[in-house]
Design a protein around this motif. Structure first.
Motif, PDB file in Angstrom:
ATOM      1  N   GLN A  82       0.519  -1.748  -0.045  1.00 31.17           N
ATOM      2  CA  GLN A  82       0.232   0.069   0.188  1.00 31.17           C
ATOM      3  C   GLN A  82       0.837   1.509   0.162  1.00 31.17           C
ATOM      4  O   GLN A  82       1.546   1.846   1.189  1.00 31.17           O
ATOM      5  CB  GLN A  82      -1.110  -0.155   0.987  1.00 31.17           C
ATOM      6  CG  GLN A  82      -2.389  -0.884   1.382  1.00 31.17           C
ATOM      7  CD  GLN A  82      -2.848  -0.890  -0.249  1.00 31.17           C
ATOM      8  OE1 GLN A  82      -3.118  -0.111  -0.359  1.00 31.17           O
ATOM      9  NE2 GLN A  82      -4.001  -1.959  -0.265  1.00 31.17           N
ATOM     10  N   ALA A  85       0.987   3.494   2.866  1.00 25.17           N
ATOM     11  CA  ALA A  85       1.345   3.229   4.432  1.00 25.17           C
ATOM     12  C   ALA A  85       2.660   3.223   4.153  1.00 25.17           C
ATOM     13  O   ALA A  85       3.654   3.041   4.867  1.00 25.17           O
ATOM     14  CB  ALA A  85       1.142   1.338   4.070  1.00 25.17           C
ATOM     15  N   ARG A  92       8.213   8.247   8.679  1.00 27.35           N
ATOM     16  CA  ARG A  92       8.229   8.055  10.395  1.00 27.35           C
ATOM     17  C   ARG A  92      10.013   7.559  10.072  1.00 27.35           C
ATOM     18  O   ARG A  92      10.990   7.937  11.226  1.00 27.35           O
ATOM     19  CB  ARG A  92       7.447   6.571  10.840  1.00 27.35           C
ATOM     20  CG  ARG A  92       6.377   7.102  11.455  1.00 27.35           C
ATOM     21  CD  ARG A  92       6.131   6.584  12.130  1.00 27.35           C
ATOM     22  NE  ARG A  92       4.928   4.531  11.417  1.00 27.35           N
ATOM     23  CZ  ARG A  92       5.037   4.371  10.424  1.00 27.35           C
ATOM     24  NH1 ARG A  92       3.578   4.913  10.478  1.00 27.35           N
ATOM     25  NH2 ARG A  92       4.971   2.688  10.013  1.00 27.35           N
TER      26      ARG A  92
ATOM     27  N   VAL B  66       2.917   0.079  13.927  1.00 25.19           N
ATOM     28  CA  VAL B  66       2.152   1.253  12.567  1.00 25.19           C
ATOM     29  C   VAL B  66       1.870   0.638  11.670  1.00 25.19           C
ATOM     30  O   VAL B  66       0.880   1.230  10.456  1.00 25.19           O
ATOM     31  CB  VAL B  66       2.692   2.644  13.292  1.00 25.19           C
ATOM     32  CG1 VAL B  66       2.269   3.712  12.491  1.00 25.19           C
ATOM     33  CG2 VAL B  66       2.906   2.758  14.755  1.00 25.19           C
ATOM     34  N   ALA B  67       2.855   0.084  10.492  1.00 24.80           N
ATOM     35  CA  ALA B  67       3.009  -0.182   9.367  1.00 24.80           C
ATOM     36  C   ALA B  67       1.712  -1.037   9.534  1.00 24.80           C
ATOM     37  O   ALA B  67       1.606  -1.140   8.342  1.00 24.80           O
ATOM     38  CB  ALA B  67       3.670  -0.345   9.130  1.00 24.80           C
ATOM     39  N   ARG B  68       1.693  -1.935  10.081  1.00 24.77           N
ATOM     40  CA  ARG B  68       1.178  -2.729  10.390  1.00 24.77           C
ATOM     41  C   ARG B  68      -0.671  -2.672   9.798  1.00 24.77           C
ATOM     42  O   ARG B  68      -1.616  -2.707   9.090  1.00 24.77           O
ATOM     43  CB  ARG B  68       0.903  -3.989  10.607  1.00 24.77           C
ATOM     44  CG  ARG B  68       1.759  -4.592  10.545  1.00 24.77           C
ATOM     45  CD  ARG B  68       1.967  -6.314  11.409  1.00 24.77           C
ATOM     46  NE  ARG B  68       2.574  -7.517  11.121  1.00 24.77           N
ATOM     47  CZ  ARG B  68       2.496  -8.781  11.370  1.00 24.77           C
ATOM     48  NH1 ARG B  68       1.068  -8.735  11.899  1.00 24.77           N
ATOM     49  NH2 ARG B  68       2.991  -9.689  11.275  1.00 24.77           N
ATOM     50  N   ASP B  70      -1.218   0.512   9.422  1.00 26.03           N
ATOM     51  CA  ASP B  70      -1.622   1.481   7.601  1.00 26.03           C
ATOM     52  C   ASP B  70      -2.004   1.126   6.860  1.00 26.03           C
ATOM     53  O   ASP B  70      -2.709   0.896   5.984  1.00 26.03           O
ATOM     54  CB  ASP B  70       0.194   2.393   7.611  1.00 26.03           C
ATOM     55  CG  ASP B  70       0.220   3.829   8.219  1.00 26.03           C
ATOM     56  OD1 ASP B  70       0.872   3.904   8.546  1.00 26.03           O
ATOM     57  OD2 ASP B  70      -0.642   3.990   8.755  1.00 26.03           O
ATOM     58  N   MET B  71      -1.104  -1.155   6.573  1.00 24.39           N
ATOM     59  CA  MET B  71      -1.678  -1.619   5.700  1.00 24.39           C
ATOM     60  C   MET B  71      -3.097  -2.026   5.540  1.00 24.39           C
ATOM     61  O   MET B  71      -3.455  -1.837   4.363  1.00 24.39           O
ATOM     62  CB  MET B  71      -1.102  -2.950   5.988  1.00 24.39           C
ATOM     63  CG  MET B  71       0.574  -2.591   5.070  1.00 24.39           C
ATOM     64  SD  MET B  71       1.387  -4.108   5.252  1.00 24.39           S
ATOM     65  CE  MET B  71       1.973  -4.568   6.397  1.00 24.39           C
ATOM     66  N   VAL B  72      -3.292  -1.520   6.807  1.00 20.63           N
ATOM     67  CA  VAL B  72      -5.004  -2.901   6.741  1.00 20.63           C
ATOM     68  C   VAL B  72      -6.007  -1.565   5.944  1.00 20.63           C
ATOM     69  O   VAL B  72      -6.791  -1.748   5.597  1.00 20.63           O
ATOM     70  CB  VAL B  72      -5.010  -3.012   8.219  1.00 20.63           C
ATOM     71  CG1 VAL B  72      -6.547  -4.240   8.407  1.00 20.63           C
ATOM     72  CG2 VAL B  72      -4.110  -4.458   8.803  1.00 20.63           C
ATOM     73  N   GLU B  73      -5.625  -0.620   7.273  1.00 20.24           N
ATOM     74  CA  GLU B  73      -6.867   1.029   6.897  1.00 20.24           C
ATOM     75  C   GLU B  73      -6.791   0.412   5.612  1.00 20.24           C
ATOM     76  O   GLU B  73      -7.296   1.007   4.476  1.00 20.24           O
ATOM     77  CB  GLU B  73      -5.683   2.229   7.325  1.00 20.24           C
ATOM     78  CG  GLU B  73      -6.687   3.542   7.203  1.00 20.24           C
ATOM     79  CD  GLU B  73      -5.286   4.135   7.016  1.00 20.24           C
ATOM     80  OE1 GLU B  73      -5.219   4.907   8.745  1.00 20.24           O
ATOM     81  OE2 GLU B  73      -4.956   4.990   6.596  1.00 20.24           O
ATOM     82  N   GLN B  74      -5.433   0.874   4.302  1.00 20.71           N
ATOM     83  CA  GLN B  74      -5.139   1.431   3.223  1.00 20.71           C
ATOM     84  C   GLN B  74      -6.017   0.004   2.386  1.00 20.71           C
ATOM     85  O   GLN B  74      -6.962  -0.152   1.270  1.00 20.71           O
ATOM     86  CB  GLN B  74      -4.287   1.499   2.191  1.00 20.71           C
ATOM     87  CG  GLN B  74      -3.517   2.893   2.980  1.00 20.71           C
ATOM     88  CD  GLN B  74      -4.272   3.874   3.267  1.00 20.71           C
ATOM     89  OE1 GLN B  74      -4.134   4.288   1.185  1.00 20.71           O
ATOM     90  NE2 GLN B  74      -4.904   4.722   3.458  1.00 20.71           N
ATOM     91  N   ALA B  75      -5.174  -1.584   2.595  1.00 19.12           N
ATOM     92  CA  ALA B  75      -5.943  -2.505   2.178  1.00 19.12           C
ATOM     93  C   ALA B  75      -8.197  -1.884   2.176  1.00 19.12           C
ATOM     94  O   ALA B  75      -8.226  -2.463   1.013  1.00 19.12           O
ATOM     95  CB  ALA B  75      -5.850  -3.778   2.557  1.00 19.12           C
ATOM     96  N   ASP B  78      -8.916   0.636  -0.266  1.00 17.86           N
ATOM     97  CA  ASP B  78      -8.771  -0.203  -1.685  1.00 17.86           C
ATOM     98  C   ASP B  78     -10.235  -0.465  -1.644  1.00 17.86           C
ATOM     99  O   ASP B  78     -11.284   0.115  -3.255  1.00 17.86           O
ATOM    100  CB  ASP B  78      -7.504  -1.471  -1.722  1.00 17.86           C
ATOM    101  CG  ASP B  78      -7.075  -0.895  -3.000  1.00 17.86           C
ATOM    102  OD1 ASP B  78      -5.581  -1.434  -2.698  1.00 17.86           O
ATOM    103  OD2 ASP B  78      -6.120   0.823  -3.167  1.00 17.86           O
ATOM    104  N   SER B 109      -7.313 -12.351   3.301  1.00 19.65           N
ATOM    105  CA  SER B 109      -6.392 -11.848   3.729  1.00 19.65           C
ATOM    106  C   SER B 109      -6.653 -11.065   4.787  1.00 19.65           C
ATOM    107  O   SER B 109      -5.825 -11.214   5.562  1.00 19.65           O
ATOM    108  CB  SER B 109      -6.280 -10.190   2.883  1.00 19.65           C
ATOM    109  OG  SER B 109      -5.671 -10.998   1.759  1.00 19.65           O
ATOM    110  N   LEU B 110      -7.516 -10.865   5.720  1.00 19.80           N
ATOM    111  CA  LEU B 110      -7.797  -9.867   6.671  1.00 19.80           C
ATOM    112  C   LEU B 110      -8.162 -10.582   7.662  1.00 19.80           C
ATOM    113  O   LEU B 110      -7.757 -10.646   9.172  1.00 19.80           O
ATOM    114  CB  LEU B 110      -9.478  -9.377   7.231  1.00 19.80           C
ATOM    115  CG  LEU B 110      -9.407  -7.620   6.425  1.00 19.80           C
ATOM    116  CD1 LEU B 110     -10.769  -7.440   6.863  1.00 19.80           C
ATOM    117  CD2 LEU B 110      -8.527  -7.019   7.416  1.00 19.80           C
ATOM    118  N   PHE B 113      -4.776 -12.892   8.486  1.00 20.24           N
ATOM    119  CA  PHE B 113      -4.320 -11.462   9.638  1.00 20.24           C
ATOM    120  C   PHE B 113      -4.452 -11.355  11.009  1.00 20.24           C
ATOM    121  O   PHE B 113      -4.191 -11.150  11.868  1.00 20.24           O
ATOM    122  CB  PHE B 113      -4.386 -10.213   8.587  1.00 20.24           C
ATOM    123  CG  PHE B 113      -3.765  -8.798   9.887  1.00 20.24           C
ATOM    124  CD1 PHE B 113      -4.609  -8.378  10.470  1.00 20.24           C
ATOM    125  CD2 PHE B 113      -2.246  -8.615   9.558  1.00 20.24           C
ATOM    126  CE1 PHE B 113      -3.596  -7.270  11.351  1.00 20.24           C
ATOM    127  CE2 PHE B 113      -1.771  -7.679  10.442  1.00 20.24           C
ATOM    128  CZ  PHE B 113      -2.083  -6.766  10.814  1.00 20.24           C
TER     129      PHE B 113
END
Lengths: 246, 197
Positions: A82, A85, A92, B66-68, B70-75, B78, B109-110, B113
């Motif tokens: 993403q 992300a 950061r 945080v990175a994970r 952001d990925m879930v949020e963006q997925a 999408d 995926s969700l 995860f």
């Protein structure tokens, strides 16, 4: 770069993975990596049957890639997919993120606004019926009216571009003399849009100045003056109705 | 979170449109006028993701990684955008199978995860759980057969969070009368109001 947070990544250069020859959703990441001076490898997947086969059969199954998609970034054991992300992650890592809450909120609004526009541009440029079995191009069942969607997209830009013009009067997106990650998203996607439909961008002096400012940044100047940039790339994939490659 | 809040709906009518586009849009002091917007004291914010992240930071409901996060949020965004796009298309029926293929991958995926959960990031409820919940309901309205099994149990767990449960059972709960998409903008599938979870 001003000092990488120690807990990030490993000794190897980071690796960015995306389709070959296409700017798309990955170019903003490249520009950001060049600006921050983080050494990186750019793995390009060839836009061919073989390349697509490699993506589907092998690359998308990379261990640790939780939501398989392109682009993705490998930083040691960390895999980030993403594009938003990835940008936030690199921001950061290098301290190029807003520090105070007011800036954080503004940054996230700007981020979402530019992504909104990019998503609309994608809908305008990519035929959603392509590849659906049984649908032939231009047949009644699957008509994709690019010109109609482009007209709507222009109207949307006429509404939103003035807001970016206002925002960028102060320098970078958050004001001030130092960019943060969102400036690279804004630069890249405004560039896609102004190439696609120049009209709404005419006379926008702040936007033009911002674009030049980004292109002149240390770390980026060499890229924009270099052969690879000048040769041009696809903005959207070659299958798009408008792909931007001259 | 237990915060006090007030809903200010704008009706999906000609009159509502005129109210938003006429006086509200440019009269409210928003840098990038848009809907939804949120006002918290002197603070005005648009863009649902920015609003949710603000509330997440304010009420300590951010993901631990945080990175994970952001990925879930963006997925989630999408697949939600994809459904939004096809819902407004006159050829919705032709595009639906493409969407369903993507939805199945997304749900898998969700679910992988999340593992045992109970929530996306384990025991801690995050703003991303509310994004997932809201959009999974939308996906379920269109394609209930794809929302069975562990993901259905997850939806139930979010719906049963004490203040959420209270809201869903309340008289004021708008889930029963609201559409998923804006029905006045040539929307082929606005997602008819449903009974909720």
């Amino acid at each position: 770069s001003s000092g990488i947070n120690a807990e990030y990544g490993g000794a190897m250069p980071v690796k960015l993975v995306y389709w070959d020859g296409v700017r798309g959703l990955a170019e903003a990441v490249r520009l950001f990596l060049l600006y921050i001076g983080e050494p990186f490898e750019y793995e390009r997947i060839e836009l061919s049957k073989e390349g697509f086969g490699r993506w589907i059969g092998e690359i998308r199954h990379t261990p640790g890639l939780l939501f398989p998609n392109l682009p993705f970034l490998m930083d040691g054991d960390t895999l980030v997919s993403q594009s938003v992300a990835i940008m936030r992650y690199l921001g950061r890592k290098h301290g190029l993120v807003p520090e105070i809450e007011a800036d954080q909120m503004k940054c996230e609004v700007v981020e979402q606004e530019i992504i909104d526009l990019k998503v609309r541009m994608n809908s305008t440029c990519y035929d959603p019926f392509m590849g659906i079995p049984g649908i032939k191009e231009g047949c009644d069942a699957g008509v994709f009216d690019h010109e109609f969607m482009k007209a709507n997209f222009i109207k949307r830009l006429e509404d939103r571009v003035p807001m970016f013009e206002e925002l960028l009067g102060a320098g970078f997106c958050l004001g001030g003399h130092t960019p943060c990650y969102v400036d690279f998203l804004v630069y890249e996607y405004l560039d896609h849009m102004r190439r696609f439909v120049p009209g709404p961008f005419e006379g926008r002096a702040n936007i033009a100045a911002f674009m030049e400012r980004v292109e002149g940044l240390k770390g980026l100047k060499d890229w924009f003056e270099g052969e690879e940039y000048k040769a041009g790339a696809y903005i959207n994939g070659p299958i798009a109705k408008w792909h931007g490659k001259e | 979170s237990g915060a006090e809040w007030k809903d200010v709906p704008i009706s999906c009518t000609e009159e509502g449109d005129q109210k938003w586009f006429g006086e509200m849009k440019f009269g409210m002091g928003l840098d990038f006028p848009n809907l939804p917007y949120m006002i918290d004291g002197d603070l005005k914010l648009t863009q649902s993701v920015a609003i949710l992240r603000y509330l997440g930071r304010k009420f300590d409901m951010m993901p631990p990684d945080v990175a994970r996060g952001d990925m879930v949020e963006q997925a989630i965004m999408d697949i939600r955008q994809f459904l939004g796009n096809i819902s407004y298309s006159p050829q919705f029926d032709i595009l639906k199978p493409v969407y369903l293929d993507k939805l199945r991958v997304h749900i898998e995926s969700l679910t992988n995860f999340m593992g045992d959960g109970p929530f996306l990031f384990g025991d801690k409820v995050t703003y991303i759980d509310f994004m997932a919940y809201a959009f999974l309901l939308c996906h379920r309205a269109l394609s209930p057969e794809n929302l069975e099994g562990p993901i259905d149990a997850y939806i139930g767990r979010v719906a049963n969070l004490p203040r959420i449960k209270e809201w869903l059972e309340s008289e004021e709960c708008t889930d029963r009368i609201y559409y998923f998409h804006y029905p006045r903008a040539h929307c082929t599938w606005p997602g008819a109001p449903g009974p909720g979870p």
